[in-house]
Every structure is written in C-alpha cells, then in structure tokens.
Design a protein around this motif. Structure first.
Motif, PDB file in Angstrom:
ATOM      1  N   UNK A 380      -9.294   4.936   9.567  1.00 55.90           N
ATOM      2  CA  UNK A 380      -8.744   3.628   9.209  1.00 55.90           C
ATOM      3  C   UNK A 380      -7.549   3.802   8.270  1.00 55.90           C
ATOM      4  N   UNK A 381      -6.414   3.252   8.670  1.00 53.52           N
ATOM      5  CA  UNK A 381      -5.222   3.230   7.839  1.00 53.52           C
ATOM      6  C   UNK A 381      -4.923   1.814   7.390  1.00 53.52           C
ATOM      7  N   UNK A 382      -4.076   1.710   6.387  1.00 52.61           N
ATOM      8  CA  UNK A 382      -3.728   0.389   5.868  1.00 52.61           C
ATOM      9  C   UNK A 382      -2.351   0.443   5.221  1.00 52.61           C
ATOM     10  N   UNK A 383      -1.773  -0.725   5.055  1.00 55.97           N
ATOM     11  CA  UNK A 383      -0.552  -0.878   4.269  1.00 55.97           C
ATOM     12  C   UNK A 383      -0.430  -2.337   3.878  1.00 55.97           C
ATOM     13  N   UNK A 384       0.196  -2.575   2.721  1.00 52.75           N
ATOM     14  CA  UNK A 384       0.422  -3.957   2.314  1.00 52.75           C
ATOM     15  C   UNK A 384       0.444  -4.123   0.809  1.00 52.75           C
ATOM     16  N   UNK A 385       0.291  -5.379   0.387  1.00 52.18           N
ATOM     17  CA  UNK A 385       0.390  -5.714  -1.020  1.00 52.18           C
ATOM     18  C   UNK A 385       1.825  -5.718  -1.499  1.00 52.18           C
TER      19      UNK A 385
END
Length: 468
Positions: A380-385
């Motif tokens: 699981x990868x993520x990006x944001x904020x």
C-alpha cells in the motif's frame, strides 16, 4: 446533493468551477463520465483517486515500465476534485517551511526538498509541452504584496530565509512590485520565479486523455469502499493487485481506518468576466504572474488566459466529522468577502461582473506535513496532505511513488517527506473546535494588524499549528 449523487448527471461538471466550464465548452464529451468498473478484475497497480496524484502516478509508472497494468478508480470524474477547482498555481510551495523541515530532518534534507520542489514546476511544464496538453502554462512566478507594517516584516524575513535554502526570492519596494502588479496600498513585496499559472482542469483532463491513450484504465463513477493489502473493494467490484496507491486527499477520511488522517478544509474562489485591456493596463500581471499577499488567512489569484481575474482564499467553515459535500462549495458570505477583498486590491474591477463562484476541499494533516510513501509488506502506497499546494507537489508525489513501486533507488525516494507519518487529528468535537478557532484566530490577527500596525501575538502562537 452529494458529489456521489451527482455523478450520473452527464452535465454535472458544468458549474463545478470556471475551469471545468471552459473544458466542457471546448469538449462537451468531457462532461460524460468514463464507464465504471464492470465487476471484479485484476491489475498490477490500483490507484484510488483520479486527481493529480493518481494521474501523475499512473503516468510515471508507465514511463518507468510500459508493461504495467495500471487501473485508476475514481468516485466521480478524473480531475473533478481539488485538481479541477484550485487557484491554478503550479508552485514550488510545500506546506512545511524549510526551517521546520530542517528541524525535523536536517538542513541538507530541507535543501534537497526545496530543490525538488523548484524542479517540479519545470517538470510539469515540460510534460505539458511534450504531451501537448493545452493548460495555459505560463512561467510567470509569484508576487506577494505587503500592505501593512507586519506584512512588510514578514516578506522581508521570508526573502532572507529563502536565500538560505536556495530559493530565489526578490525583495521589492513599491516600484518593484508595480513592475508586476499595481494594487492599492502596497508598501513592499517579493517575487519568486518558481511558480507557473495553469488552467488546472485542462491539465487534469489532458493528462487523463494521455493515460487512456496509453492503455491505462480509468474507471469513473467507481467508489473505493476499502483498501487492503493487494486488493481494493469498490462499489462496482473488487480489484486484486500487487500494489495499491491511496491518492484521495480531502476524501481520505471516508476510507475505513483513515477518519483522522487529514481534515478537509474548504477554499473558495470567484472569477470576473473577461476584463478589458484598459483594466489590465491599470493592474498589470501581464506575464502570467500569480498573486498573493502576506496576510495570515491565505488569498491567491491569477490573470487567466482569457483575461479574467480568478481570486480565492480560505475562510469557509470546517464541517464536523470531516464532511465533504457539494453543498459546501457555495458559501455566499465568503464569496462576497472574496469579491470585496478583490475590489479593495483592484478598484478597477468594481464595475465588472463576477461570473463564477465555486469551492472545494483540500487535505490538511495534523502537523501540516505532506507525505508520500510505500509499505512493501502490504503493497500500500500513499501521498497527500498538500494543504492546498498540490498542483506541483502531486507531480513530485507521482514520480516518487513510481520509483518506490518499481524499486528504483533515486534522489526522490530519499527526500524527507518519503515515509513521513503525520499524527492523527483529535476526535470530534475537539477537532472542530481546534480548526474553527484557528480560522477565527487568523481572521482576527489580520484585522488586528491592519488596525494597530503591529505583529499579532495570536498569529505567532498559530505558527506551530501551521507547520512553520
């Protein structure tokens, strides 16, 4: 009516923003969603969210490995969230200040992050040109106005701090500001070249078209209900995969287990009718510059390619429970305040109509620190904020995720935001109280500084809360 309820209406993008009105006028087919997912399927990579982060991730994954089977699932239409509603700044801004990055990660890491953000503006322009995406990209930089003594102090300090981190920030006197823009009451200002004006919906729409032409599946009207290791469950079927990328920004709290990861904060915009040459001769902004000032409650603007003034800012209320709803895109009192502020800055626009008002949610992490990462154990990868600085930062996120997923060891994968985990926001109603208090404190601080000519102590107390 919620965004989810609106997606079956093939004309729902009209009225979403000035930017989408222009896209649909040029290409009526853009208003028709792509087909949703048709039952269970498989893919190498599933990207949840069809905004800039998701689209750029898919783009750079195919650049790295054209054989990858990439599927983007989007609850509405690609680019219909913040990517198609923002102020059109492709900037080198990062929500955490260089000083704060240096305290957390060391000065070398802070310099590398600043350099990567500056390079990102060039990268977006290069891809837009190479892929023939007509998004009105104009590398005009940003001019920041100072109209009170505390604002002069802030821009002077920011110019000095920028030099320490490799940023080009020119401190300007009123005459220097007037070479870029002529606004009322200017005492000083700064200009940095590291920002480009874009038409944001054209960028998102064009990027989605490039991806589908290269074989990326974009399943619209498909809402992710749950992400888990090696699978995404949607309302249209389950996708099994090797890698999952969460690119949901302000909509992240809707996913199970992510209710306190970020809060959705609304930013609203107005746009005038196309202004005559006589007005622009008074205002300036003739090289694609973007515009802001040094107040605490952020405002931002641009001269559009068709000679409108598009102007936005914060100030809309946070809605308890991290709610996101199309009803919150319109707040008449805030839109009226934005128009008054615009006329205060530029009296020449007073007799010209506002043709568009709109808004949208952006994602704010508890420590104001954007992040990108990949957990190899779960896939699981993520990006944001991004806190509203996502037009450029999402491109850097997409490049970084592509490197992480394909196993490339690059300078991007060693940047200080990689693997960062922000603390969770407090539960309600504490969360609502904190965010509402911060908004009112910023408003009060600006009013107090205008009235007294002295820096606000309240604003100083807010600095840690804002990632400074």
């Amino acid at each position: 009516m919620s965004a989810a309820a609106r997606v079956d209406d093939a004309t729902h993008l009209r009225g979403l923003s000035l930017w989408w009105d222009q896209v649909v006028a040029e290409d009526p087919g853009a208003a028709t969603p792509r087909p949703p997912l048709d039952g269970d399927t498989t893919a190498d990579v599933v990207v949840v969210g069809g905004g800039y982060t998701g689209l750029w991730t898919a783009y750079y994954l195919l650049e790295a490995d054209p054989s990858l089977d990439v599927l983007v699932v989007e609850q509405d239409v690609a680019g219909s969230g913040a990517s198609g509603r923002n102020g059109g700044w492709c900037s080198a801004l990062f929500p955490t200040s260089p000083d704060a990055l240096a305290r957390r990660h060391g000065p070398d890491a802070a310099r590398e992050m600043r350099a990567a953000m500056r390079d990102t503006v060039v990268e977006v322009g290069g891809v837009a040109a190479a892929e023939q995406i007509g998004c009105d990209f104009a590398y005009g930089g940003t001019v920041t106005l100072a109209r009170t003594a505390p604002q002069v102090d802030r821009v002077t300090r920011e110019a000095a701090e920028g030099a320490r981190w490799g940023d080009e920030v020119q401190l300007l006197d009123p005459e220097g500001v007037a070479e870029h823009v002529r606004a009322e009451g200017v005492l000083a200002g700064t200009w940095t070249p590291d920002c480009a004006r874009v038409q944001p919906a054209r960028l998102a729409h064009g990027l989605a078209q490039v991806l589908t032409a290269r074989g990326v599946r974009i399943a619209e009207r498909t809402r992710a209900l749950r992400t888990s290791p090696r699978a995404v469950v949607t309302d249209q079927g389950t996708v099994r995969c090797r890698w999952v990328v969460r690119a949901t920004e302000a909509w992240t709290p809707r996913l199970p287990g992510s209710a306190r990861d970020v809060v959705p904060v609304y930013s609203l915009m107005v746009a005038t009718e196309p202004l005559p040459a006589s007005v622009w001769a008074t205002i300036g902004l003739d090289r694609g510059q973007t515009l802001t000032d040094a107040r605490h409650l952020v405002v931002y603007g641009q001269r559009t390619a068709d000679d409108r003034l598009a102007f936005g800012g914060r100030g809309a209320p946070y809605h308890p429970g991290s709610a996101v709803d199309a009803r919150y895109d319109q707040v008449p009192r805030v839109h009226a305040h934005l128009h008054r502020t615009l006329v205060e800055l530029f009296p020449a626009v007073a007799d010209h109509a506002v043709t568009h008002t709109w808004g949208g949610a952006l994602g704010v992490p508890r420590d104001w620190h954007a992040s990108v990462g990949l957990d190899p154990s779960t896939g699981i990868g993520w990006a944001g904020g991004y806190v509203g600085d996502g037009v450029g930062t999402a491109n850097l996120a997409g490049r970084t995720l592509a490197d992480l997923i394909t196993g490339a060891d690059t300078p991007l994968t060693r940047l200080p935001w990689v693997g960062h985990r922000s603390p969770a926001w407090e539960p309600e109603p504490v969360r609502w109280a904190e965010i509402t208090a911060a908004r009112w404190a910023a408003t009060w601080a600006d009013a107090a500084e205008r009235r007294t000519g002295r820096p606000s102590l309240v604003a100083r107390a807010l600095s840690p809360f804002l990632g400074h």
